[in-house]
Design a protein around this motif. Structure first.
Motif, PDB file in Angstrom:
ATOM      1  N   PRO A   1       0.806  -1.233   0.000  1.00 44.89           N
ATOM      2  CA  PRO A   1       0.000   0.000   0.000  1.00 44.89           C
ATOM      3  C   PRO A   1       0.841   1.286   0.000  1.00 44.89           C
ATOM      4  CG  PRO A   1      -0.212  -1.169   2.107  1.00 44.89           C
ATOM      5  CD  PRO A   1       0.557  -2.065   1.193  1.00 44.89           C
ATOM      6  N   TRP A   2       2.127   1.171   0.329  1.00 45.09           N
ATOM      7  CA  TRP A   2       3.008   2.342   0.321  1.00 45.09           C
ATOM      8  C   TRP A   2       3.534   2.594  -1.099  1.00 45.09           C
ATOM      9  CZ3 TRP A   2       4.460   5.261   4.705  1.00 45.09           C
ATOM     10  CH2 TRP A   2       3.979   4.780   5.930  1.00 45.09           C
ATOM     11  N   ARG A   3       3.817   3.859  -1.397  1.00 41.05           N
ATOM     12  CA  ARG A   3       4.385   4.259  -2.678  1.00 41.05           C
ATOM     13  C   ARG A   3       5.629   5.115  -2.435  1.00 41.05           C
ATOM     14  NH1 ARG A   3       0.335   3.969  -7.054  1.00 41.05           N
ATOM     15  NH2 ARG A   3      -0.023   1.734  -7.102  1.00 41.05           N
TER      16      ARG A   3
ATOM     17  N   PRO B   1       0.256   4.787   4.904  1.00 40.55           N
ATOM     18  CA  PRO B   1       0.305   5.010   3.448  1.00 40.55           C
ATOM     19  C   PRO B   1      -0.870   5.871   2.981  1.00 40.55           C
ATOM     20  CG  PRO B   1      -0.452   2.775   3.933  1.00 40.55           C
ATOM     21  CD  PRO B   1      -0.042   3.378   5.246  1.00 40.55           C
ATOM     22  N   ASP B   2      -0.606   6.721   1.994  1.00 36.30           N
ATOM     23  CA  ASP B   2      -1.698   7.480   1.376  1.00 36.30           C
ATOM     24  C   ASP B   2      -2.549   6.522   0.543  1.00 36.30           C
ATOM     25  OD1 ASP B   2      -0.826   9.915   2.428  1.00 36.30           O
ATOM     26  OD2 ASP B   2       0.560  10.242   0.751  1.00 36.30           O
ATOM     27  N   LYS B   3      -3.845   6.629   0.683  1.00 37.24           N
ATOM     28  CA  LYS B   3      -4.734   5.673   0.002  1.00 37.24           C
ATOM     29  C   LYS B   3      -4.788   5.978  -1.507  1.00 37.24           C
ATOM     30  CE  LYS B   3      -9.195   3.425   0.197  1.00 37.24           C
ATOM     31  NZ  LYS B   3     -10.517   3.337   0.805  1.00 37.24           N
ATOM     32  N   TRP B   4      -4.381   5.008  -2.315  1.00 35.86           N
ATOM     33  CA  TRP B   4      -4.453   5.131  -3.767  1.00 35.86           C
ATOM     34  C   TRP B   4      -5.283   3.999  -4.375  1.00 35.86           C
ATOM     35  CZ3 TRP B   4      -2.841   0.636  -5.867  1.00 35.86           C
ATOM     36  CH2 TRP B   4      -1.950  -0.147  -5.122  1.00 35.86           C
ATOM     37  N   TRP B   5      -5.580   2.965  -3.604  1.00 35.03           N
ATOM     38  CA  TRP B   5      -6.250   1.777  -4.133  1.00 35.03           C
ATOM     39  C   TRP B   5      -7.760   1.909  -4.100  1.00 35.03           C
ATOM     40  CZ3 TRP B   5      -3.399   2.215   0.308  1.00 35.03           C
ATOM     41  CH2 TRP B   5      -4.092   2.086   1.525  1.00 35.03           C
TER      42      TRP B   5
ATOM     43  N   ASN C   1       5.975  10.378  -5.154  1.00 39.02           N
ATOM     44  CA  ASN C   1       4.834  10.554  -6.063  1.00 39.02           C
ATOM     45  C   ASN C   1       4.823   9.527  -7.193  1.00 39.02           C
ATOM     46  OD1 ASN C   1       3.843  12.862  -4.707  1.00 39.02           O
ATOM     47  ND2 ASN C   1       5.442  14.113  -5.687  1.00 39.02           N
ATOM     48  N   GLU C   2       5.663   8.490  -7.082  1.00 36.45           N
ATOM     49  CA  GLU C   2       5.741   7.473  -8.135  1.00 36.45           C
ATOM     50  C   GLU C   2       4.546   6.521  -8.065  1.00 36.45           C
ATOM     51  OE1 GLU C   2       9.390   5.295  -8.295  1.00 36.45           O
ATOM     52  OE2 GLU C   2      10.588   7.036  -7.748  1.00 36.45           O
ATOM     53  N   ASP C   3       4.220   5.935  -9.221  1.00 38.11           N
ATOM     54  CA  ASP C   3       3.154   4.936  -9.275  1.00 38.11           C
ATOM     55  C   ASP C   3       3.707   3.508  -9.309  1.00 38.11           C
ATOM     56  OD1 ASP C   3       1.183   6.846  -9.275  1.00 38.11           O
ATOM     57  OD2 ASP C   3       1.043   6.952 -11.460  1.00 38.11           O
TER      58      ASP C   3
END
Length: 495
Positions: free
Chosen positions: A143-145, A491-495, A148-150
């Protein structure tokens, strides 16, 4: 109340007992989070009906006022644990369709304590891997990135699904297993806490075996207090497991005072590896200073046989795996290959195992069979066993000299990108276990505690190694380190 899935075990337990929330509400919050997080690949067999039934039973138990600490708390179960009536594949094609008629002892103890099972969690196939890229279900995504990468990052392995699920607040905690670092390394990569107890503290019965003299179950949680709560529920003597220790289980949570004044912490000079990233060096130095500031004495120590640990481990573990995995042959359960006319039973074994096992498992079975073969048994396997004895003796010597715990990095780096490591050179992947395998070879307890972030915002963990059977003391030292480090990043939520 929203975000119930973000609670720790301890906080949720207190709210349940105060009747501020119900287990059904808590469980439903986790189930909602799980359904929205398929992009992580963490949960592979969801069991919402079982979860809600167990939650209702837990609420009834809580209403009666005599519920144990884990009652009503929703957790995930690694796919290596047999769960009655629920697929238990060890993330392998060869166990496709296998639904056990029984629970693992650890799973049953958690169920008896009132814990709620949300489902089964992804992992490396047969627990063989350090990045969760060998699963038949596909990869787990951290869940971590990085900044700013994907880039999709590994959650570590083999308990990558457990680590990702806890880090992303899909469940309050999860079971993991650790053969060479498979609880501690993923915990470090995802910013959570993971403890491998002393070998024999938790029953191995009903957990699919990888390397029987190294495997040990443990909890993966959001903090040290939760690890103490869950570990207590998982421990205990089991007559079905001949390696299970018949020792009383202390109240680990009550031992969390945070007072480590007078404790002696060892810093092993052999863990200072060539090429260690500066961020890992700094984290280790900072952790050492934190423990010193908390009142512990810090002392340099030597574990001279550490440099032989990885080669010894990668002889012993595959040898035991080749023996344990011989039982998967397509005869009684799981996958069976389609046979051509004229094929005999040997063809059936060969085709089934070729189709059922992934490449990493096949590699380790072949290595293990090789080192156990007639001409190489003494040259490799017996020599590795002798090295293991020397590694164990190193630890016994420093503990006899008054060392209470040993502080090391948990991993040689932060989480790396999926596909970035070990594609052409599997040894590169094996090096991820450099700080963790000694603990398994010696049968000692070890815990990974999140202690900081690297330059790209990824979590880094520190490892504490304790005396055998003194998990309570180890957890207290980890608690002091956790308090000093003050790690609260998510982690910032991206999912």
């Amino acid at each position: 109340m929203t975000d119930l899935n973000r609670l720790t075990l301890a906080a949720a337990r207190d709210k349940l007992r105060a009747r501020e929330i119900s287990s059904v509400e808590l469980t439903q919050a986790c189930l909602t989070a799980i359904d929205a997080a398929d992009a992580l690949g963490a949960f592979v067999h969801k069991t919402p009906e079982i979860a809600l039934e167990q939650a209702r039973a837990a609420d009834a138990r809580l209403a009666q006022g005599d519920a144990p600490a884990m009652c009503g708390l929703p957790i995930g179960i690694k796919d290596l644990f047999c769960t009655k009536g629920v697929p238990s594949q060890a993330a392998s094609r060869i166990l496709q369709g296998f639904r056990p008629e029984y629970n693992s002892t650890v799973g049953q103890q958690l169920e008896d304590a009132g814990a709620v099972m949300l489902g089964k969690l992804n992992m490396d196939e047969f627990a063989m891997g350090s990045s969760n890229e060998t699963s038949v279900y596909g990869n787990v995504i951290n869940p971590w990135r990085r900044g700013n990468e994907d880039t999709a990052l590994t959650p570590g392995g083999s308990s990558g699904g457990s680590a990702a699920a806890v880090s992303a607040d899909l469940c309050l905690a999860a079971t993991g297993t650790d053969t060479g670092g498979s609880i501690r390394q993923p915990a470090a990569f995802t910013g959570i806490t993971g403890i491998k107890p002393t070998y024999g503290r938790c029953s191995r019965w009903g957990i699919v075996a990888f390397a029987s003299s190294l495997d040990q179950a443990g909890p993966m949680t959001k903090d040290v207090r939760d690890a103490a709560i869950m570990l207590q529920a998982m421990c205990g003597h089991d007559p079905k497991d001949s390696t299970s220790a018949d020792l009383p289980v202390p109240d680990f949570e009550s031992m969390l005072t945070g007072d480590i004044r007078g404790k002696v912490i060892g810093i092993p000079r052999e863990y200072r590896m060539d090429g260690m990233p500066a961020e890992i060096e700094k984290l280790w130095a900072d952790g050492t200073a934190m423990l010193r500031d908390a009142g512990a004495e810090v002392r340099d120590i030597s574990l001279p046989h550490t440099k032989y640990a990885l080669p010894a481990y990668y002889v012993i573990a595959p040898a035991e795996a080749s023996s344990n995995l011989a039982r998967y042959d397509g005869v009684r359960y799981g996958h069976r290959a389609t046979l051509a006319q004229g094929d005999d039973i040997t063809d059936m074994y060969e085709k089934t195992r070729a189709e059922g096992f992934g490449h990493e498992v096949q590699r380790r079975i072949m290595v293990g069979t090789y080192v156990l073969s007639a001409g190489f048994y003494d040259a490799y396997y017996n020599r590795a066993r002798r090295v293991r004895t020397l590694i164990k003796r190193d630890f016994e010597t420093v503990f006899a000299d008054g060392i209470d715990a040993i502080l090391t990095p948990a991993t040689p780096s932060a989480a790396f990108g999926l596909g970035e490591m070990g594609q052409d050179d599997p040894v590169q992947m094996f090096l991820n276990d450099v700080f963790t395998v000694t603990v398994n070879l010696a049968g000692l307890p070890g815990i990974s505690v999140p202690a900081g972030l690297d330059g790209k915002g990824l979590p880094l963990g520190l490892q504490l190694i304790g005396r055998p059977w003194e998990e309570g003391d180890l957890l207290n030292t980890a608690y002091a380190l956790e308090q000093a480090a003050g790690f609260v990043a998510k982690p910032d939520k991206w999912w």
